[in-house]
Design a protein around this motif. Structure first.
Motif, PDB file in Angstrom:
ATOM      1  N   ALA A  76     -11.270  11.177  -8.274  1.00  0.00           N
ATOM      2  CA  ALA A  76     -10.306  10.707  -7.281  1.00  0.00           C
ATOM      3  C   ALA A  76      -9.198  11.728  -7.085  1.00  0.00           C
ATOM      4  O   ALA A  76      -8.965  12.603  -7.915  1.00  0.00           O
ATOM      5  N   SER A 107       0.816  -1.192   0.000  1.00  0.00           N
ATOM      6  CA  SER A 107       0.000   0.000   0.000  1.00  0.00           C
ATOM      7  C   SER A 107       0.847   1.238   0.000  1.00  0.00           C
ATOM      8  O   SER A 107       1.699   1.425   0.839  1.00  0.00           O
ATOM      9  N   THR A 154      -5.784   5.404  -8.545  1.00  0.00           N
ATOM     10  CA  THR A 154      -7.166   5.027  -8.730  1.00  0.00           C
ATOM     11  C   THR A 154      -7.608   5.223 -10.172  1.00  0.00           C
ATOM     12  O   THR A 154      -8.316   4.396 -10.734  1.00  0.00           O
ATOM     13  N   ILE A 191      -9.835   3.417   1.321  1.00  0.00           N
ATOM     14  CA  ILE A 191      -9.614   1.994   1.066  1.00  0.00           C
ATOM     15  C   ILE A 191      -8.161   1.823   0.592  1.00  0.00           C
ATOM     16  O   ILE A 191      -7.675   2.624  -0.196  1.00  0.00           O
ATOM     17  N   THR A 211     -13.087   5.984  -2.752  1.00  0.00           N
ATOM     18  CA  THR A 211     -12.205   4.887  -2.377  1.00  0.00           C
ATOM     19  C   THR A 211     -11.007   5.407  -1.595  1.00  0.00           C
ATOM     20  O   THR A 211     -10.042   4.689  -1.377  1.00  0.00           O
ATOM     21  N   GLN A 263     -17.100   2.932   2.955  1.00  0.00           N
ATOM     22  CA  GLN A 263     -17.022   3.228   1.526  1.00  0.00           C
ATOM     23  C   GLN A 263     -17.329   1.987   0.699  1.00  0.00           C
ATOM     24  O   GLN A 263     -17.977   2.049  -0.337  1.00  0.00           O
ATOM     25  N   ARG A 264     -16.866   0.851   1.202  1.00  0.00           N
ATOM     26  CA  ARG A 264     -17.151  -0.382   0.467  1.00  0.00           C
ATOM     27  C   ARG A 264     -18.646  -0.689   0.488  1.00  0.00           C
ATOM     28  O   ARG A 264     -19.208  -1.184  -0.481  1.00  0.00           O
ATOM     29  N   THR A 296      -6.961  -3.449  -1.913  1.00  0.00           N
ATOM     30  CA  THR A 296      -8.394  -3.742  -1.897  1.00  0.00           C
ATOM     31  C   THR A 296      -9.099  -2.979  -3.007  1.00  0.00           C
ATOM     32  O   THR A 296      -9.962  -3.500  -3.702  1.00  0.00           O
ATOM     33  N   GLU A 297      -8.668  -1.732  -3.187  1.00  0.00           N
ATOM     34  CA  GLU A 297      -9.264  -0.916  -4.232  1.00  0.00           C
ATOM     35  C   GLU A 297      -9.104  -1.590  -5.589  1.00  0.00           C
ATOM     36  O   GLU A 297     -10.042  -1.682  -6.378  1.00  0.00           O
ATOM     37  N   GLY A 332     -13.089   2.804   5.632  1.00  0.00           N
ATOM     38  CA  GLY A 332     -12.937   2.032   4.404  1.00  0.00           C
ATOM     39  C   GLY A 332     -14.110   1.092   4.192  1.00  0.00           C
ATOM     40  O   GLY A 332     -14.606   0.947   3.074  1.00  0.00           O
TER      41      GLY A 332
END
Lengths: 620, 618
Positions: free
Chosen positions: B567, A612, B572, B542, B539, B518-519, B546-547, B515
């Protein structure tokens, strides 16, 4: 937990082509709270008395005033009686009538004075006690354990501070009056018996009937009243939800379904209210009928006695007056019973709040942490848990030298926030010790510890008030110029000056009239004004555009300059700027070093880094 | 300025609307009358209840006036024994007694009916107002909701509505009752003896005046007290919500002082209220007793002179006792009128609003064929700041299957574009079309069924997970809900909860992280099968991995629709078919990621910035 099953059956009439009902509800199911407690609870009464005690002189005065007031109430029909019997029907009545009138005048003046004193004193004492209780609770909540605050929803505490405190006020105001009611009731009974005991007994025979009727009625009516109250709050809850969620409702075109669901709630509420209105009224004809019966008895029996010359006509008139006053105290006393029960339930909840233990306290004879103590932080074999079975930190040890910046990274739940909270002693550790400036945080006053540590929380929480007040916060000594310097240092000054009233711009709820980036910068400025040696910072995760992001990064550097910094970092830039990175996982410190060292080690940090780039947090 | 102005006009409540609402507190005379007439007309919708209430009032009041007369007769009957004979007197007493019993009971019954029916008229009115209010709130457009604080709307829908609905029972019926009691009863007293009657009624004007004045004063202080209590509760609420900040700054004493100040200022007013109340009740009672004393003295002399009987005097005194209560309630009546005119005026002002965004008369449903979204020279300014252009000359076309990325600094208009597609606001210039149909020419329902927006702020309803996911289509079958939550990478989490999809969200239920919320919002829009799917910076909380999984999962279906992606993070939207770079409400660059990088402009600048802080790997 409300069951979905129950809510689905609520509306089995909307079906689209005979399919099953929609998965839809409006409003949440409220958690029911006991509305009534026992009518009398000595323990709670003594707690309430503790708040009334400071006003006991006023309390005593008002009780005396109530007694005098009640006596005058009783005396008035007696004076009328004497005016009729001695003044009107006696041979030389004129002087007796004038005497009676003068007596009447004296009595009503006393009545006036007593009612004035009583109501004023009671009213003021009730308000005072109410505000005192609220202040005591508020003050207590400032120092109760942080875990209690974490677990308890703000809404629940607010309903203690408002609803429950208010129902205590109702109780206090009526309690003195009900003393008067009791005296009045007994007084009427005594007066009637004294005037003529036969007629008195006859009239009083309806009393038990009335009491029994009310006793049967009360529990049933109460159920209906509670239902109505519940139905009303459910409907209001659904309305509040519609208002808060209106954008989602419109975006998802749920208006029609919701209106139908709301109609169900509103109809249920309507019916509950109608039922409760019926129950509230059902006693009126009975009470009126009984009053009529009592008066009829006085007319027939009393009238007969007057005819037989065994009763003076004035006494008969006095009886008629007493009967009309008779039902008021009974009515208000039975009402008072419910008020008592409600007050006991509220009192119970209030004492629960007041009894929440203060787990973090200054030890006896605690010393202040010396202002010139070094800004070092040390964790010495620290183990910590919120719940006995769930360790949050396990044997964590590290040292941060004065002036050093350390970044804490790790997935959600690894214990980063707990480390931060422990430095400020929001909680006490179970094992080991946290040292600030070389001293165990448990040995110094919390006040002095707070002055050495500034904190920036993840959510930049701002208060209603001006920008100036928010940056200065509790550092009353900071001048306007110092506040502005701090704002300038974090790069917020220019933006603040562009607000409609500059530093005097009022912030709305939580600073809603500022952008997220501006709120963060203000919270930085606030920490800068606090001017502490140690800065603990939880970096915000919310999305901010890249330009503001840059500014925040710069501000962060300013903020950390010359201070010891512990940063829960999410952004790579922050992490890279740190002197050292500590990686936490499952409550243990598993790695530490610089960015490059840790990448080279190819451990957990390297893994997180690859997974990440945006946030080190939300990694499963 | 732009950043603040934008955030203020877009989502945040401006104080202005609230101030406008607050000013209606002192309503003009005519508005007051019109409001009360309107409430009365609403009461007329349950005509039988109204008739029953009024007739019962008439009977209850008349019967109440009879009681003192009967009692007076009884007293006189005891005095006539010497002249008329004991037998006759006794029979007369029996008759009177039976009449007293009957009249009292009947009065009780009618009083019950009066109260019940007038209350029920109020409750029916309340029900209808509530439904109208709810319906109106649901349809008023975003521009309205932006301009008003949700707390004020709730106050309007609860307190003001309550004040308006009570008018019939606390105002009208009470007025009728009083009019009969004072009118008929007063006439009766005066007709028996003019001067004694006037004396008996002498307390009425003072009590009526004093109670009205004090009720109005109390109302005035109540409004101010309410404001101060609001401040007090805000201090408490903020303190509790921000308790970590308070403790972080060791500001407990500061907060205690703040509370104390707010508390004292409310207490001062509470004192004032007590004083007003006490002064008026005490003087009202005194005036009543003075009148009674005078009736006793003057009436007594008249009895001695033989002008009236003892029974008449007793009847006068009894009637005064009966009249005392309703006359005191005159103040409540005045209060009710004042309350209804202000509360009702505010409430009706809202109910009369027309949503700014609404269906054109006879508008057809949207017909999606090609699935092409087109912005044509669109310009826009928010209703709250009409002079400030947020968008200017926005033109672009998105065909079915395409993904359009939108990027730009705060206040550049990205979110605004996202909110114009489902017509949350109307464009102020140019037009937006879907398959050639102007969005303003089709029904809102059909449009919003075809356009789903995943927004930044996710509102969670306090109900089960499945109800939350299926919010847009409550009839969705279970499989579909699971599919959507699976695609949004939420299934794993929900599946692990004790009650799975039946777990209640929020209070005492599962709490979701940013997160996860948002999901959830993404899952919500996947339940629908929209022609246009808009992700409004949804997103951000997140993590990247995962995004990526979410976008992989939904890519399969995105061939059937237009996807618009707003975004901040380049990761993204790097893979969008086309990226529009916005600045100050205009499109300044557009193209694919590679094209834009090569352009070396704004996009490149952003890329470099983010590369430095996040380490974007392309």
């Amino acid at each position: 937990m409300s069951s979905a099953g129950e809510t689905e059956t609520e509306r089995n009439d909307i079906r689209e082509d005979g399919r099953r009902p929609p998965r839809a509800v409006v409003g949440s199911h409220r958690i029911k709270e006991e509305m009534f407690g026992r009518a009398f609870d000595a323990r709670i009464m003594s707690r309430i008395w503790g708040f009334v005690r400071p006003y006991r002189r006023q309390f005593l005065i008002s009780v005396v005033a109530v007694l005098i007031f009640t006596l005058t109430q009783l005396a008035i029909p007696l004076v009328i009686r004497s005016a009729i019997d001695d003044g009107l029907l006696a041979a030389d009545g004129r002087s007796a009538l004038i005497r009676a009138t003068i007596l009447f005048a004296v009595i009503i003046l006393i009545n006036f004075a007593a009612s004035y004193v009583q109501e004023r004193v009671v009213g003021r004492v009730a308000e005072n006690v109410l505000f005192d209780i609220r202040e005591a609770m508020f003050s207590h909540l400032q120092s109760v354990s942080q875990s209690f605050m974490d677990k308890t929803e703000v809404g629940r505490l607010m309903s203690r501070l408002q609803g429950d405190v208010n129902s205590m006020q109702e109780f206090l105001e009526t309690s003195v009056i009900s003393v008067g009611d009791l005296v009045l009731l007994f007084g009427i009974v005594l007066c009637m018996l004294w005037l003529n005991w036969e007629l008195g007994l006859l009239t009083l025979s309806i009393l038990p009937v009335l009491f029994i009727v009310r006793l049967i009625w009360l529990p049933k009516a109460r159920v209906v009243f509670i239902e109505a109250h519940e139905a009303n709050s459910v409907t209001s809850g659904a309305l509040a939800e519609a208002i808060h969620g209106v954008r989602t409702v419109q975006g998802m075109t749920r208006q029609t379904v919701n209106l139908q669901l709301y109609d169900d709630k509103a109809t249920t509420n309507l019916n509950a209210q109608l039922r409760s209105a019926m129950y509230a009224q059902v006693l009126v004809p009975i009470v009126d009928g009984l009053t009529g019966l009592a008066m009829a008895m006085v007319v027939v029996v009393g009238g007969q006695m007057v005819l037989n010359q065994t009763l003076d006509v004035g006494v008969m008139v006095a009886f008629l007056f007493f009967i009309q006053r008779f039902f008021d105290p009974i009515r208000s006393l039975t009402m008072q019973y419910s008020v008592m029960q409600r007050a006991m339930a509220s009192g119970q909840r209030l004492t629960e709040v007041l009894d929440v233990p203060v787990s973090v306290t200054d030890p006896a004879g605690a010393m202040a942490l010396a202002p010139d103590a070094p800004g070092s932080v040390e964790f010495r074999n620290v183990s910590f848990r919120y719940e006995p079975t769930q360790p949050v930190l396990r044997n964590v040890s590290f040292q941060v030298a004065p002036g050093e910046t350390v970044a804490l990274v790790g997935p959600t739940g690894s214990g980063k926030s707990s480390v931060m909270s422990l430095i400020h002693r929001f909680y006490d550790v179970q094992d080991g010790a946290v040292l600030v400036g070389g001293v165990d945080v448990r040995q110094v006053t919390q006040e002095s510890l707070g002055q050495q540590i500034a904190m920036v929380l993840q959510e930049p929480f701002l208060f209603t008030g001006t920008v100036m007040e928010n940056i200065r916060y509790n550092k009353a000594a900071a001048t306007d110029a110092e506040v502005m310097d701090a704002a300038r240092a974090v790069g917020a000054h220019d933006r603040i000056m562009r607000l409609p009233q500059g530093y005097d711009t009022k912030l709305t709820e939580r600073g809603a009239n500022l952008s997220m980036g501006q709120r963060q910068l203000l919270s930085f400025a606030r920490a800068l004004v606090a001017d502490a040696k140690v800065l603990v910072l939880d970096e915000a995760t919310s999305s901010i555009d890249s330009y503001t992001e840059q500014q925040i990064q710069k501000a962060l550097v300013t903020l950390l300059r010359g201070r010891t910094g512990l940063v829960i970092a999410h952004r790579l830039a922050t992490i890279r700027n740190a002197d050292r990175i500590m990686v936490l996982q499952a409550g243990q410190l598993i790695e530490q070093g610089t960015h490059d060292e840790l990448l080279a080690a190819e451990g957990r940090y390297a893994q997180l880094y690859k997974a990440s780039h945006a946030s080190f947090d939300d990694v499963d | 300025m732009s950043a603040l102005a934008d955030s203020q006009s877009a989502e945040k409540p401006s104080l202005r609307a609230v101030e406008v609402m607050a000013q209606t507190d002192t309503v003009g005379w005519m508005t007051g009358v019109r409001t009360m007439w309107r409430v009365t007309k609403m009461a007329g919708e349950t005509p039988w209840q109204v008739v029953f209430a009024l007739v019962s009032t008439l009977f209850a009041a008349s019967l109440q006036i009879i009681i003192p007369r009967l009692l007076g007769h009884a007293v006189d009957q005891t005095q006539t024994a010497l002249t008329g004979g004991a037998e006759a007197a006794q029979a007369a007493l029996w008759t009177t007694a039976i009449l007293v019993l009957a009249v009292s009971t009947l009065r009780g019954i009618f009083a019950t009916l009066q109260n019940y029916f007038s209350e029920s008229v109020g409750h029916y009115t309340g029900y209808r107002l509530r439904m109208q209010f709810y319906d109106k709130i649901q349809h008023l457009s975003f521009g309205f909701h932006d301009s008003i604080h949700s707390g004020d709307l709730i106050t309007l829908g609860l307190l003001d509505l309550e004040g308006a609905r009570m008018f019939f029972s606390t105002g009208l019926v009470r007025f009728v009752l009083l009019a009969i009691l004072i009118g008929v009863g007063g006439y009766w007293l005066i007709s028996i003896d003019l001067w004694l009657g006037l004396l008996a009624l002498s307390f009425v004007p003072y009590v009526g005046w004093e109670s009205s004045v004090s009720q109005l004063k109390l109302r005035g202080t109540w409004l101010v007290l309410q404001e101060r209590l609001d401040i007090l509760s805000r201090v408490m609420e903020e303190n509790l919500a921000g308790i970590r900040v308070v403790r972080a700054f060791s500001a407990q004493d500061h907060e205690r002082a703040k509370f104390h100040r707010a508390s004292i200022s409310a207490l001062d007013l509470a004192y004032e209220r007590v004083d007003i109340r006490v002064k008026s009740t005490a003087t009202m009672t005194l005036s009543f007793f003075i009148a009674m004393g005078l009736v006793l003295l003057v009436g007594g002399m008249k009895v001695q002179a033989g002008t009236i009987t003892v029974g008449t005097l007793a009847a006068f005194l009894t009637f005064m006792t009966i009249l005392q209560m309703p006359v005191r309630q005159l103040g409540m009546l005045v209060n009710s009128v004042a309350r209804t005119s202000t509360c009702g005026a505010r409430l009706f002002a809202l109910l009369d609003l027309e949503p700014a965004v609404r269906d054109r008369p006879g508008a057809p449903a949207l017909n999606v064929t090609e699935g092409t979204l087109r912005f044509e020279e669109v310009s826009f300014s928010y209703p709250s700041a009409p002079l400030q252009d947020v968008l200017q000359g926005i033109t672009f076309t998105a065909k079915k299957g395409e993904t359009i990325g939108l990027i730009g600094p705060q206040g550049s208009g990205k979110t605004t574009i996202a909110q114009l597609i489902p017509r949350f606001y109307d464009v102020t210039g140019g037009r937006i079309t879907l398959d050639g149909q102007d969005l303003r020419d089709v029904t809102l329902t059909s449009l919003r069924q075809n356009v789903a927006v995943v927004s930044q702020d996710v509102f969670m309803f306090t109900t089960t997970m499945e109800n939350n996911i299926a919010y847009g289509n409550p009839w969705a079958p279970e499989e579909k809900i699971e599919q959507a939550s699976d695609a949004a990478q939420l299934h794993g989490y929900i599946d692990g909860l004790p009650e799975r999809y039946r777990t209640v969200v929020g209070e005492r239920g599962a709490s979701l992280s940013g997160g996860q919320r948002q999901r959830m919002s993404i899952a919500r829009s996947l339940i629908l099968t929209p022609a246009v799917l808009v992700f409004d910076d949804s997103t951000a909380a997140i993590d990247a991995r995962t995004e990526a999984r979410i976008f992989d999962a939904i890519r399969a279906q995105s061939a059937d629709r237009v996807t618009v992606l707003v975004a901040h993070r380049l990761n993204t939207l790097m893979h969008a078919d086309r990226i529009l770079v916005l600045d100050m409400g205009r499109i300044v660059e557009q193209g694919t990621h590679a094209e834009l990088l090569a352009l070396n402009g704004k996009y490149r600048e952003l890329y470099d910035l983010q590369h430095r802080s996040y380490g974007v790997t392309a």
